[in-house]
Design an enzyme around this catalytic site. Structure first.
Site, PDB file in Angstrom:
ATOM      1  N   GLY A 589      39.075  25.760  46.842  1.00 15.03           N
ATOM      2  CA  GLY A 589      37.998  26.405  47.569  1.00 15.03           C
ATOM      3  C   GLY A 589      38.245  26.341  49.047  1.00 15.03           C
ATOM      4  N   PHE A 591      36.888  24.466  51.096  1.00 17.05           N
ATOM      5  CA  PHE A 591      36.846  23.081  51.543  1.00 17.05           C
ATOM      6  C   PHE A 591      38.171  22.360  51.327  1.00 17.05           C
ATOM      7  CE2 PHE A 591      35.275  23.630  47.274  1.00 17.05           C
ATOM      8  CZ  PHE A 591      36.174  22.870  46.559  1.00 17.05           C
ATOM      9  N   GLY A 592      38.931  22.764  50.306  1.00 19.44           N
ATOM     10  CA  GLY A 592      40.153  22.054  49.958  1.00 19.44           C
ATOM     11  C   GLY A 592      40.500  22.237  48.505  1.00 19.44           C
ATOM     12  N   VAL A 594      40.682  20.494  44.395  1.00 18.79           N
ATOM     13  CA  VAL A 594      40.137  19.525  43.449  1.00 18.79           C
ATOM     14  C   VAL A 594      41.235  19.145  42.463  1.00 18.79           C
ATOM     15  CG1 VAL A 594      38.318  19.047  41.776  1.00 18.79           C
ATOM     16  CG2 VAL A 594      37.875  20.608  43.671  1.00 18.79           C
ATOM     17  N   ASP A 704      24.975  27.126  48.286  1.00 19.64           N
ATOM     18  CA  ASP A 704      26.059  27.893  47.643  1.00 19.64           C
ATOM     19  C   ASP A 704      25.891  27.848  46.128  1.00 19.64           C
ATOM     20  OD1 ASP A 704      28.261  29.557  47.643  1.00 19.64           O
ATOM     21  OD2 ASP A 704      29.703  27.928  47.639  1.00 19.64           O
TER      22      ASP A 704
END
Length: 903
Positions: A589, A591-592, A594, A704
């Site tokens: 995503g 953000f980074g 997973v 979100d």
């Protein structure tokens, strides 16, 4: 396709080929020993047919499971849809499919405890499911549908749900008169639910020749032949009104009747099996009455469907049939219960001769244009195309359209049209068939990379825009009409790689349009490759030089001041260990990334690692961790720990093995969420958001909300994830930050007017999630232009029916009333003005109404409905006398006398 033998009680088999009028190309196998009867079972016998030509499968004295048609079957382990095309004429037909498993594969699939369920389509519309779970392998069930054949054939398709190999033992097609069952038409078919003859019967199943249309009539007396039941009969003719040919119940059936030897009224409950949703039943009952008592009886009664009175104060006509129905009106009757209630002024109790009950089959899907179907079948035959899914209708329903075809479903066409065919690299041999060019809507035809030979026929190309014949063996001349369209710029013709191009140097042969790019590629690619090799060598050296000190470097950046919270703090080295050096990526995503990880105790976790660019901007990270560490709810993903490193910030959550809701909604044909499961998940998500909004101090707004952020555990319990974007709010629900968040299609359009994000922003996004759950569509639908999902739903409902928006994977197995309510709720969540949207508390409470047993019912992990009883079920649920219940010698009023069931 694979055919298998049908041994009864695992008898050894011998197989031979035999022609079958209804099962073309079928390899039929026969047991070497006579089928054995299972002790204690009542078997119906079939009367001899007057003509073996019209009724080839009927043999005198043979029980159903002993008939030749039930000794064999054909199975379909490959493909999601396999179809039979039965020759017919335009008109009404009774279509019957029969299924006898017989443990033909030696897997004992019906009794293994696993779900054994597949579907049936009549034409391009869902008919019903076949559920053999927990059935005796020797039992036979049947399905019937009364339908209109649209042309000179009628198709029946077996649909693989991924829960058992579809098979069929026999298909029977019986013509009906056009005046019969007038409510059956091109848009409405009716599926057999129950057909009963009352009075005395010698056979459990009455069919041809007593009934010239070979309808199955189940004998009531085989279940209820003891007191207080009485049978009545007459030898006098029972007439129909002149010109009344609506149902044509056989006179031999109408001369028999059942009544009670008391003044009781009675209720008939028809057991509902797992193939239909009882809360969504749309039933059509037909009652047949004829007074057979010769004296002057005083008999009148009221007829009810559930609590609704259908016919008040009805008195049967003597020696004349009265067929009572409400002009084809389908009733909502979840219990499938019907009451004949004696009126106060009646001397005699109710009487009934016969009863039919059908359920609605919507014929909403349109078949592909008949000419397109004809020409595609010619193509299939001409080139012996063996693609697995080239069965049934080419375009409809959409989820089963043929591979390689593009169809136009726009309203401008009365039926779907084929606009593109891609048979590239399909091993086609021989000459070009004219069938392609007879398809007047065809715009793109790709036959490249095959072994087509000969010339190009003179085609009349009115709609063709792309004609790709490249890399074949075509050597004939190019027709003038095709060259004219090419030269006028109306046709993209591609012939490179054919012998014909040895004589022609035009652009359609030499592909000059791509010459310059090809030359550039030839020059640039080697230079780029050399440069890449140099760069990779340099990076490789730097990598190995820095790798040994990598862990030490990260260790230097561990924050010395821990957070005073009750969750675990992980070091970078620990994260590296539990993720196996960050090997398994399970999500990405803004953000980074997973990663999947496993803790020392074996628990699985998801490790969300922020990008380095996010780390430098993540001033809210530690406050966020402190907030989330205090959030505990069954529908919120659990935060197990965090990593506080200047070069690595990470959150460690519980791992959700069933993925996210978007993946399940968009999954393949092998699995589909049921309507109940979807509502459960919607409620789970609503409850999670409700907790964030109402039970946290200060309140938390997710910002979100979307289907990828609704994760599912092994029991399909939904949990809200991705709090990396969440923010805390004060009691007034006013925003402390004006930074926008969210995802295209989900985000509240009202934000751009106020620049404030509140809990009602989450409510809007949840409305989109609800529509995705209902429709299976993405927030932005390509139909064919990009349309926002709420507008797509509004257009569908305005132009047709609310049922047009439902995910086709549900196969009409949903509750119509709750569907309307959920659509209304979703639209309420999507109100333009935030003040008009409900709170998540109200959303959750409304969803709970449609799942009243949620707190007391274990969550199911599969899509199986309630198990079906093996035997035929008809029950008297109560008999009344002046308000007092009558009970006598019945075991819950359930009959268990039959091997067969139509449900």
């Amino acid at each position: 396709m694979r055919e298998k033998s049908l041994p009864v009680l695992s008898a050894p088999t011998r197989c031979r080929l035999r022609a079958s009028p209804f099962l073309p190309e079928g390899r039929r196998c026969y047991p070497s020993s006579t089928p054995l009867r299972v002790p204690g079972e009542t078997v119906g016998h079939v009367r001899a047919a007057a003509s073996s030509t019209s009724h080839p499968f009927l043999e005198r004295g043979k029980p159903f499971f002993g008939n030749e048609q039930q000794k064999t079957l054909r199975s379909f382990p490959q493909g999601s849809r396999n179809c039979y095309t039965l020759p017919s004429t335009i008109g009404k037909f009774l279509l019957r499919a029969m299924f006898t498993y017989g443990n033909y594969d030696g897997l004992n699939s019906t009794m293994s405890g696993s779900l054994f369920r597949f579907g049936l389509h009549i034409g391009v519309n869902f008919w019903e499911a076949v559920n053999l779970t927990n059935w005796d392998p020797s039992s036979t069930i049947w399905k019937e549908v009364l339908t209109v054949a649209p042309g000179n054939n009628l198709s029946v398709c077996l649909i693989n749900f991924g829960t058992g190999t579809p098979f069929v033992s026999s298909l029977e097609l019986r013509p009906l008169q056009d005046v019969m069952y007038p409510f059956v038409n091109s848009s409405v078919s009716i599926s057999y639910f129950r057909r009963i003859r009352f009075g005395q019967a010698t056979d459990f199943i009455t069919r041809y020749p007593l009934d010239p249309y070979d309808r199955f009539w189940e004998g009531w007396s085989f279940s209820y032949n003891t007191y207080p039941w009485m049978t009545l009969n007459t030898s006098s003719p029972v007439r129909r009104l002149p010109g009344d040919s609506t149902f044509q119940v056989p006179e031999g059936i109408l001369q028999q009747a059942s009544t009670l030897d008391t003044n009781y009224s009675f209720e008939i409950n028809v057991a509902v099996g797992p193939n239909l949703d009882p809360t969504n039943l749309q039933l059509l009952p037909i009652f047949h009455f004829a007074e057979v008592v010769d004296n002057n009886p005083n008999r009148s009664f009221n007829i009810y469907s559930g609590d609704e009175m259908l016919f008040p104060d009805f008195s049967p006509s003597r020696s004349q049939v009265d067929s009572m129905h409400q002009n084809g009106r389908f009733l909502h009757n979840p219990a499938a219960s019907f009451l004949l209630n004696k009126t106060n002024n009646s001397v005699l109790p109710p009487l009934i001769n016969a009863f039919e009950l059908y359920s609605l089959v919507r014929m909403d899907n349109l078949t592909t244009d008949s000419n397109d179907v004809k020409y595609m079948k010619e193509v299939k035959k001409h080139y012996s195309v063996a693609r697995i899914n080239w069965n049934g209708d080419p375009c409809s329903p959409r989820e089963y359209s043929w591979e390689g075809l593009t169809c136009d479903y726009s309203k401008s066409n009365p039926n779907p049209r084929i606009v593109a065919v891609n048979l590239s690299t399909s091993r086609l041999k021989g000459g070009l068939t004219i069938s392609f060019m007879n398809m007047v809507s065809l715009e793109t035809l790709d036959l490249s990379h095959n072994n087509l030979t000969g010339g190009i026929p003179e085609y009349e190309m009115k709609s063709m825009k792309v004609f790709d014949l490249s890399y074949n063996q075509l050597d004939g001349p190019i027709p003038h009409s095709i060259l004219q369209r090419y030269q006028a710029g109306l046709l993209d013709l591609r012939l490179e790689g054919n012998p014909i191009c040895s004589k022609v140097k035009d652009t359609y042969c030499s592909n000059k349009k791509n010459t310059t790019p090809a030359m550039l590629i030839a020059v640039i690619v080697p230079v780029v490759l050399v440069s890449l090799l140099v760069v990779m060598g340099t990076l490789w050296k730097l990598y190995w030089k820095g790798k040994s000190g990598n862990d030490k470097e990260y260790a230097m950046y561990e924050e010395e001041t821990p957070l005073h919270i009750d969750i675990r703090r992980f070091t970078y080295a620990e994260l590296k260990f539990i993720t196996n050096d960050f090997q398994s990526i399970i999500g990405k995503g803004g953000f980074g990334i997973v990663y999947h990880g496993t803790l020392e105790n074996g628990d699985e976790v998801a490790v969300k690692v922020l990008k380095e660019t996010s780390i430098s901007e993540s001033t809210d990270f530690l406050p966020e961790v402190q907030t989330l560490s205090k959030v505990h709810h069954k529908n919120l993903v659990t935060l197990q720990g965090y990593c506080q490193n200047k070069k690595c910030l990470a959150l460690v959550y519980d791992f959700m093995p069933r993925g996210n809701l978007k993946q399940l909604l968009k999954g393949g044909d092998d699995y589909s969420l049921t309507w109940e499961q979807r509502l459960h998940i919607a409620l789970d998500a609503a409850q999670g958001l409700e907790y964030l909004h109402e039970s946290c101090t200060p309140s938390i707004v997710h910002r979100d909300v979307k289907t990828p952020n609704i994760l599912l555990d092994k029991n399909l319990v939904g949990v809200i994830s991705d709090f990396g974007l969440s923010r805390a709010f004060n009691d007034a629900h006013t925003h402390i930050s004006t930074a926008a968040a969210g995802t295209l299609g989900y985000f509240d359009p009202g934000y751009h007017a106020t620049f404030k994000i509140t809990t009602k922003t989450d409510v809007y996004s949840f409305g989109i999630v609800l529509l995705e759950i209902i429709t299976g569509q993405s927030p932005v639908v390509m139909d064919p232009q990009a349309v926002h999902l709420p507008n797509w739903v509004r257009q569908k409902i305005a132009n047709g029916s609310i049922h047009d928006v439902v995910d086709k994977k549900l196969l009409d197995l949903y509750d119509a009333s709750s569907l309307e309510s959920v659509v209304d709720l979703a639209m309420n969540c999507l109100e333009s003005a935030a003040v008009n949207r409900p709170t998540m508390t109200k959303v959750a409470s409304r969803l709970k109404v449609w799942l009243p047993a949620i707190s007391g019912t274990p969550r199911r992990t599969d899509s199986m409905d309630t198990e079906i009883p093996r035997q035929f079920r008809l029950m008297i649920s109560r008999a009344r006398n002046e308000g007092r219940s009558f009970q006598s010698g019945y075991t819950n009023g359930i009959s268990q006398t039959s091997l067969f069931s139509g449900r």
